[in-house]
Design a protein around this motif. Structure first.
Motif, PDB file in Angstrom:
ATOM      1  N   PRO A   1       0.915  -1.464   0.091  1.00  0.00           N
ATOM      2  CA  PRO A   1      -0.244  -0.157  -0.128  1.00  0.00           C
ATOM      3  C   PRO A   1       1.070   1.468   0.242  1.00  0.00           C
ATOM      4  N   VAL A   2       0.261   2.232  -0.601  1.00  0.00           N
ATOM      5  CA  VAL A   2       1.338   3.407  -1.054  1.00  0.00           C
ATOM      6  C   VAL A   2       0.541   4.343   0.633  1.00  0.00           C
ATOM      7  N   LYS A   3       1.596   4.613   1.060  1.00  0.00           N
ATOM      8  CA  LYS A   3       1.483   5.606   2.680  1.00  0.00           C
ATOM      9  C   LYS A   3       2.369   7.342   2.177  1.00  0.00           C
ATOM     10  N   VAL A   4       1.479   8.040   2.822  1.00  0.00           N
ATOM     11  CA  VAL A   4       1.303   9.557   2.449  1.00  0.00           C
ATOM     12  C   VAL A   4       1.294  10.805   4.175  1.00  0.00           C
ATOM     13  N   ASN A   5       2.507  10.962   3.929  1.00  0.00           N
ATOM     14  CA  ASN A   5       2.776  11.823   4.990  1.00  0.00           C
ATOM     15  C   ASN A   5       2.613  12.736   5.573  1.00  0.00           C
ATOM     16  N   LEU A   6       1.960  13.772   5.858  1.00  0.00           N
ATOM     17  CA  LEU A   6       0.932  14.919   5.087  1.00  0.00           C
ATOM     18  C   LEU A   6       1.492  15.823   6.905  1.00  0.00           C
ATOM     19  N   LEU A   7       1.153  16.883   6.313  1.00  0.00           N
ATOM     20  CA  LEU A   7       0.903  18.226   6.992  1.00  0.00           C
ATOM     21  C   LEU A   7       0.108  19.340   6.223  1.00  0.00           C
ATOM     22  N   VAL A   8      -0.855  19.056   6.349  1.00  0.00           N
ATOM     23  CA  VAL A   8      -2.382  20.039   5.469  1.00  0.00           C
ATOM     24  C   VAL A   8      -2.559  21.583   6.218  1.00  0.00           C
ATOM     25  N   SER A   9      -2.510  22.044   5.634  1.00  0.00           N
ATOM     26  CA  SER A   9      -2.674  23.616   6.056  1.00  0.00           C
ATOM     27  C   SER A   9      -3.514  24.447   5.463  1.00  0.00           C
ATOM     28  N   ASN A  10      -4.229  25.590   6.514  1.00  0.00           N
ATOM     29  CA  ASN A  10      -5.254  26.036   5.334  1.00  0.00           C
ATOM     30  C   ASN A  10      -4.831  27.972   5.618  1.00  0.00           C
ATOM     31  N   THR A  11      -4.245  28.171   4.609  1.00  0.00           N
ATOM     32  CA  THR A  11      -3.684  29.246   4.616  1.00  0.00           C
ATOM     33  C   THR A  11      -5.103  30.549   4.229  1.00  0.00           C
ATOM     34  N   GLY A  12      -6.216  30.325   3.848  1.00  0.00           N
ATOM     35  CA  GLY A  12      -7.126  31.001   4.169  1.00  0.00           C
ATOM     36  C   GLY A  12      -7.805  31.020   2.859  1.00  0.00           C
ATOM     37  N   SER A  13      -6.801  30.723   1.718  1.00  0.00           N
ATOM     38  CA  SER A  13      -7.350  31.307   0.073  1.00  0.00           C
ATOM     39  C   SER A  13      -7.317  29.655   0.027  1.00  0.00           C
ATOM     40  N   SER A  14      -6.021  28.964   0.137  1.00  0.00           N
ATOM     41  CA  SER A  14      -6.194  27.505  -0.079  1.00  0.00           C
ATOM     42  C   SER A  14      -5.444  26.489   0.732  1.00  0.00           C
ATOM     43  N   ILE A  15      -5.548  25.003   0.228  1.00  0.00           N
ATOM     44  CA  ILE A  15      -4.931  24.445   0.947  1.00  0.00           C
ATOM     45  C   ILE A  15      -4.062  23.583   1.155  1.00  0.00           C
ATOM     46  N   ILE A  16      -2.975  23.368   1.683  1.00  0.00           N
ATOM     47  CA  ILE A  16      -1.705  23.142   1.177  1.00  0.00           C
ATOM     48  C   ILE A  16      -1.271  22.188   1.950  1.00  0.00           C
ATOM     49  N   LEU A  17      -1.321  21.229   1.460  1.00  0.00           N
ATOM     50  CA  LEU A  17      -0.171  19.759   1.637  1.00  0.00           C
ATOM     51  C   LEU A  17       1.418  19.995   2.030  1.00  0.00           C
ATOM     52  N   GLU A  18       1.514  18.892   2.026  1.00  0.00           N
ATOM     53  CA  GLU A  18       3.417  19.302   1.948  1.00  0.00           C
ATOM     54  C   GLU A  18       3.625  17.597   2.873  1.00  0.00           C
ATOM     55  N   GLY A  19       4.254  17.409   2.289  1.00  0.00           N
ATOM     56  CA  GLY A  19       4.656  15.351   2.655  1.00  0.00           C
ATOM     57  C   GLY A  19       5.894  14.901   2.034  1.00  0.00           C
ATOM     58  N   ASP A  20       5.361  13.257   2.537  1.00  0.00           N
ATOM     59  CA  ASP A  20       6.078  12.416   2.004  1.00  0.00           C
ATOM     60  C   ASP A  20       5.390  11.343   0.995  1.00  0.00           C
ATOM     61  N   VAL A  21       5.512  10.416   0.221  1.00  0.00           N
ATOM     62  CA  VAL A  21       5.094   8.795  -0.020  1.00  0.00           C
ATOM     63  C   VAL A  21       6.400   7.849  -0.335  1.00  0.00           C
ATOM     64  N   SER A  22       5.666   7.137   0.222  1.00  0.00           N
ATOM     65  CA  SER A  22       6.534   6.034   0.722  1.00  0.00           C
ATOM     66  C   SER A  22       6.047   4.343   0.306  1.00  0.00           C
ATOM     67  N   GLY A  23       6.841   3.518   0.048  1.00  0.00           N
ATOM     68  CA  GLY A  23       6.119   2.665  -0.251  1.00  0.00           C
ATOM     69  C   GLY A  23       6.735   1.982  -1.632  1.00  0.00           C
ATOM     70  N   SER A  24       5.970   0.371  -2.128  1.00  0.00           N
ATOM     71  CA  SER A  24       7.547  -0.094  -2.960  1.00  0.00           C
ATOM     72  C   SER A  24       6.933  -1.269  -4.704  1.00  0.00           C
ATOM     73  N   LEU A  25       7.225  -0.456  -5.004  1.00  0.00           N
ATOM     74  CA  LEU A  25       7.156  -1.342  -6.650  1.00  0.00           C
ATOM     75  C   LEU A  25       7.407  -2.486  -7.276  1.00  0.00           C
ATOM     76  N   LYS A  26       6.800  -3.357  -7.891  1.00  0.00           N
ATOM     77  CA  LYS A  26       7.134  -4.321  -8.334  1.00  0.00           C
ATOM     78  C   LYS A  26       7.557  -4.055  -9.976  1.00  0.00           C
ATOM     79  N   PRO A  27       8.490  -3.489 -10.020  1.00  0.00           N
ATOM     80  CA  PRO A  27       9.019  -3.375 -11.655  1.00  0.00           C
ATOM     81  C   PRO A  27       9.363  -4.387 -12.072  1.00  0.00           C
ATOM     82  N   THR A  28       9.531  -4.641 -13.643  1.00  0.00           N
ATOM     83  CA  THR A  28      10.543  -5.322 -14.505  1.00  0.00           C
ATOM     84  C   THR A  28      12.149  -5.331 -14.529  1.00  0.00           C
ATOM     85  N   CYS A  29      13.464  -6.372 -14.164  1.00  0.00           N
ATOM     86  CA  CYS A  29      14.889  -5.427 -14.551  1.00  0.00           C
ATOM     87  C   CYS A  29      15.023  -5.738 -15.206  1.00  0.00           C
TER      88      CYS A  29
END
Ligand SMILES: [Zn+2]
Ligand SMILES: [Zn+2]
Length: 167
Positions: free
Chosen positions: A40-68
């Motif tokens: 599963p994809v994990k997202v760690n976020l800091l979400v803030s409301n500036t008044g005019s917009s919602i800003i998200l900042e953080g990181d995404v982690s997980g694993s993929l299974k590509p072919t070599c």
């Protein structure tokens, strides 16, 4: 779909929340190639409301299974990539993504972040020996009997060692 519930936050200008989301995403396509997730994809976020917009900042982690690209075997590729995006509740033509309602689907931005972190070539290991150019056998799993002159220099070192131990 990674859903960001902003029902509470959008009523509180100047406030922020920290949250962690997790979602099973099966795959995405990039330039005709399918990338399957192996966790599963994990997202760690800091979400803030500036008044005019919602800003998200953080990181995404997980694993993929590509072919070599060298030996054609699937392998796990772990990633951790930054994500940053602004969402405006009122549609506008700026560099922000507009949304409506109480939920923002952040999946497109998360996939974009993962794509930016992908390597140019997917190789299972720096030491991957690839396939024999003559018989196609996977040289990571064993040696074949082909006489390869123009082979990977790392493989010739290995072959020299094998010759020594065999004689
Ligand atoms: Zn490989
Ligand atoms: Zn061979």
């Amino acid at each position: 779909m990674l859903r960001l519930d902003v029902e509470m936050l959008k009523r509180m200008p100047g406030e922020f929340i920290r949250l962690e989301l997790q979602e099973e995403i099966s795959l995405f396509e990039l330039q005709g190639r399918m990338w399957h997730f192996s966790a599963p994809v994990k997202v760690n976020l800091l979400v803030s409301n500036t008044g005019s917009s919602i800003i998200l900042e953080g990181d995404v982690s997980g694993s993929l299974k590509p072919t070599c690209d060298r030996c054609l075997e699937p392998f796990n590729y772990f990633f951790k990539s930054p994500v940053k995006e602004s969402y405006a509740h009122i549609p506008n033509n700026g560099e922000v993504v507009s949304y409506s309602g109480d939920v923002i689907d952040i999946t497109p931005e998360v996939i974009k972040s993962i794509i930016l972190s992908l390597p140019m070539k997917s190789i299972c290991s720096e030491d991957c020996l690839g396939l024999c150019t003559k018989c196609g056998c996977n040289l990571n799993k064993g040696r074949c009997d082909c006489e390869n002159e123009d082979i990977d220099p790392r493989l010739s070192v290995l072959q020299a060692l094998l010759k020594k131990t065999n004689s």
